[in-house]
Design an enzyme around this catalytic site. Structure first.
Site, mmCIF file in Angstrom:
data_model
loop_
_atom_site.group_PDB
_atom_site.id
_atom_site.type_symbol
_atom_site.label_atom_id
_atom_site.label_comp_id
_atom_site.label_asym_id
_atom_site.label_seq_id
_atom_site.Cartn_x
_atom_site.Cartn_y
_atom_site.Cartn_z
ATOM 1 N N ALA A 7 -9.561 5.714 4.741
ATOM 2 C CA ALA A 7 -9.371 6.426 6.012
ATOM 3 C C ALA A 7 -10.625 7.212 6.358
ATOM 4 C CB ALA A 7 -8.181 7.371 5.913
ATOM 5 N N GLY A 8 -10.828 7.384 7.641
ATOM 6 C CA GLY A 8 -11.898 8.254 8.105
ATOM 7 C C GLY A 8 -13.139 7.526 8.575
ATOM 8 N N ASN A 57 -9.213 1.160 11.100
ATOM 9 C CA ASN A 57 -8.194 0.928 12.117
ATOM 10 C C ASN A 57 -8.566 1.661 13.405
ATOM 11 O OD1 ASN A 57 -5.876 0.619 13.643
ATOM 12 N ND2 ASN A 57 -4.544 1.736 12.277
ATOM 13 N N THR A 58 -8.470 3.015 13.361
ATOM 14 C CA THR A 58 -8.723 3.798 14.574
ATOM 15 C C THR A 58 -10.081 3.479 15.193
ATOM 16 O OG1 THR A 58 -7.518 5.560 13.463
ATOM 17 C CG2 THR A 58 -8.656 6.141 15.497
ATOM 18 N N LYS A 99 0.866 -1.172 0.000
ATOM 19 C CA LYS A 99 0.000 0.000 0.000
ATOM 20 C C LYS A 99 0.907 1.227 0.000
ATOM 21 C CE LYS A 99 -3.033 2.555 2.963
ATOM 22 N NZ LYS A 99 -3.406 2.683 4.378
ATOM 23 N N GLY A 106 -7.700 8.981 10.855
ATOM 24 C CA GLY A 106 -7.935 9.043 12.297
ATOM 25 C C GLY A 106 -9.089 9.941 12.707
#
Lengths: 381, 256
Positions: free
Chosen positions: B181-182, B203-204, B94, B155
């Site tokens: 993300a997000g 993830n977060t 990635k 994040g």
């Protein structure tokens, strides 16, 4: 006495208006005008502005510390998750040409001076590396004769064999000197302004190269121009008005990040502690509550920045700060010269309050439900 | 026919890609099992060092997706990718090129350059990117195996702030589109899947939940639900104004 705002001839001057901006903004800052409603607004705002940051550092914020802590914890979790980085500092020399009236290493202090030979450094690095650490911060006193740039460069080259991440906390340098150390393997530079108040600064630094305020102020910019990937900011809280100094520190870091968006930004948050030169002259008004307030304000104002917590603080304080505001902690700290492999070769700069070794700190981090991280960096050179 | 996700010729049953950067390692296996993830990202700068090696915590049958976080330009991304392959992380990579320490937004231009180099070296390249159609097309031309647009800043847990632009990528780019993300909640993951993205990475949102195993499961279910809704075809969705009950073209007569 020499004018502390004038560069000496060997000091490189760069084009920058950041110092003027920081001084002007700090001059405007009156911590006493903020009330609880300003603080509440700051806690609730998505992207804190300068005014919010001022409110968070004001006396009015002290009664809302719990709410501020909740916001800061959220930011720390968001940006760092469970990760807590571990590193250790190594003093390779305590010779110093400066006369900082608050420091144990000050030139006229009657302490045992020493510096490590190349072999001794290697032994120290080896001993530290055996504890599992991957990140090291190399420190010296400020003496271009006893710990010249090449001497520091040699230590960085040696450290490169053992560590993925190398930072230096040494005297401010010119751009080509930073470029040289970067080429040796150092990627991070810490320079602390101690106090941002020029008058107080002049008072605490009566003589020696450190007397020149703007050269020290612009060190981070020179380091970035010289190729360093990250720079650290800090005030020694308690020297001047700690609220204003913390404000200046944050604004300084903010403006440097805006000018060099790729640079990684860190904060250290030391406060005055007992030391070898302590004559009780400096009134220590920064208690744990105020120290926490500063840590939380940094985290909320610049949530992406790395914040480390000093071993000057007691262990229970440090344990509670990680995951809340700090994302980085030192372990196995010795503040004399060397001391990881053999006995220390020189006296200590200050008194540490948390003597725990790496495995103890590692265990503590896990017990708090967090994850110790030994490396978060790939050296590119 | 099984509804499989194909990336670079590899097939996956799960459409949930797990980011590992913010976890405590001891939870890793439970999160992977509960989430049914078959692909897990790995920040190389965190790997292979210290007292605990993240690789020891990832089951062997999981496809590793090493990322190039820490790279500030194409050259550094290429270097980290090669290092990952040398360390035995496989061919997937990635690409993350980030040149801004504050917002952590990806640099699309440098990313395109890195894709060109790495795809020629046989990597299965999955670029993290700012959802821009022109950049995505260039990434496809450069040999990307999937496109990973951000839904919101890393994040931020803000969900699909870039919804409309991701939809454009889904409609126009013939590669798996993976929201990277997000994503802060399972419902946002579900919505992304309904829109037709091929997979979601998180993830977060999981790492910072109180019960990360259960949250991992919640994401798995949400992603599956969104996928099924997409495959079924969303029914008539009422817009702001109700549809007219009498035909607008009823006046037409069949004469010339």
């Amino acid at each position: 006495m020499k004018d502390h705002m004038v560069y000496a001839s060997n000091m490189e001057s760069i084009e920058s208006n950041i110092m003027d901006k920081v001084l002007a903004r700090t001059k405007e800052y009156d911590p006493s005008i903020y009330d609880e409603s300003d603080v509440k607004k700051a806690i609730g705002t998505d992207r804190p502005a300068f005014e919010d940051y001022k409110a968070l550092l004001s006396p009015a914020a002290e009664s809302l510390l719990e709410e501020i802590a909740a916001r800061a914890k959220k930011e720390t979790r968001r940006y760092f998750g469970n990760s807590v980085s571990i590193f250790t500092p190594l003093y390779i020399s305590n010779h110093c040409d400066n006369h900082c009236t608050y420091c144990g290493f000050s030139r006229n202090n009657d302490i045992v001076r020493g510096k490590l030979s190349r072999d001794e450094m290697e032994d120290e690095f080896k001993a530290i590396s055996e504890t599992g650490l991957e990140e090291i911060l190399i420190l010296t006193g400020e003496s271009r004769t006893e710990s010249g740039v090449e001497y520091i460069g040699d230590s960085v080259k040696t450290a490169k064999k053992y560590f993925s991440t190398i930072g230096v906390e040494v005297y401010p340098m010119n751009i080509d000197e930073y470029r040289y150390l970067n080429g040796c393997g150092a990627d991070f530079v810490s320079v602390y302004q101690e106090t941002y108040d020029p008058d107080m600064y002049a008072k605490y630094h009566p003589k020696g190269p450190k007397r020149v305020y703007p050269y020290r102020f612009n060190a981070q910019e020179r380091a970035i121009i010289g190729g360093m990937r990250g720079v650290s900011f800090g005030s020694l809280l308690g020297l001047g008005d700690f609220r204003k100094d913390a404000f200046s520190t944050g604004i300084h870091a903010h403006l440097v990040q805006q000018k060099y968006p790729h640079a990684e930004i860190s904060f250290s948050v030391p406060r005055m502690r007992p030391h070898n030169n302590d004559n009780g002259e400096i009134h220590n008004n920064v208690r744990e509550r105020q120290l926490l307030q500063v840590l939380l304000a940094y985290r909320i104002f610049m949530p992406f920045a790395s914040i480390n917590i000093s071993s000057r603080e007691r262990s229970a304080f440090r344990d509670n700060i990680i995951g809340l505001a700090a994302n980085k902690i030192s372990a196995g700290v010795k503040v004399g010269v060397g001391g990881h492999n053999k006995e220390e070769k020189g006296d200590e700069q200050f008194v540490i309050s948390d003597p725990r070794d790496v495995s103890e700190v590692h265990t503590m981090i896990l017990q708090r439900g967090l994850q110790p991280v030994y490396t978060d960096y790939i050296r590119m050179m | 026919m099984a509804d499989e996700l194909s990336i670079g010729g590899r097939r996956f049953n799960s459409r949930f890609i797990l980011g590992s950067g913010k976890f405590s390692l001891e939870f890793m296996r439970r999160v992977i099992d509960n989430g049914g993830a078959e692909m897990v990202t790995l920040a190389l700068r965190r790997a292979n060092a210290g007292k605990e090696n993240i690789l020891d915590h990832i089951p062997k049958d999981i496809t590793l997706l090493p990322n190039t976080s820490g790279a500030r330009n194409a050259q550094e991304a290429v270097r980290i990718a090669r290092l990952a392959r040398d360390l035995g992380c496989g061919d997937f990579v990635k690409i993350e090129v980030i040149n801004d320490s504050k917002y952590l937004l990806p640099d699309n231009q440098e990313t395109i350059k890195a894709i060109e180099i790495l795809s020629k070296e046989g990597f299965i390249v999955m670029p993290y990117m700012y959802p821009d159609l022109i950049a995505a097309r260039r990434m496809a031309d450069a040999g990307a195996a999937a496109i990973m647009p951000l839904g919101a800043p890393i994040g931020s847990n803000k969900g699909l702030l870039t919804r409309d632009f991701i939809k454009i990528l889904v409609d126009e780019v013939d590669l798996p589109i993976i929201v990277d993300a997000g994503i802060g909640r399972p419902s946002q993951a579900c919505e992304a899947m309904e829109m037709g993205v091929s997979a979601v990475m998180a993830n977060t949102a999981i790492a910072t939940s109180n019960d990360i195993a259960m949250m991992s499961k919640a994401f798995k279910l949400a992603i599956e639900a969104g996928r099924k809704a997409y495959l079924a075809g969303l029914g008539r969705v009422l817009e702001k104004e109700a549809e007219a009950s009498s035909p607008l073209t009823g006046f037409l007569e069949d004469r010339s």
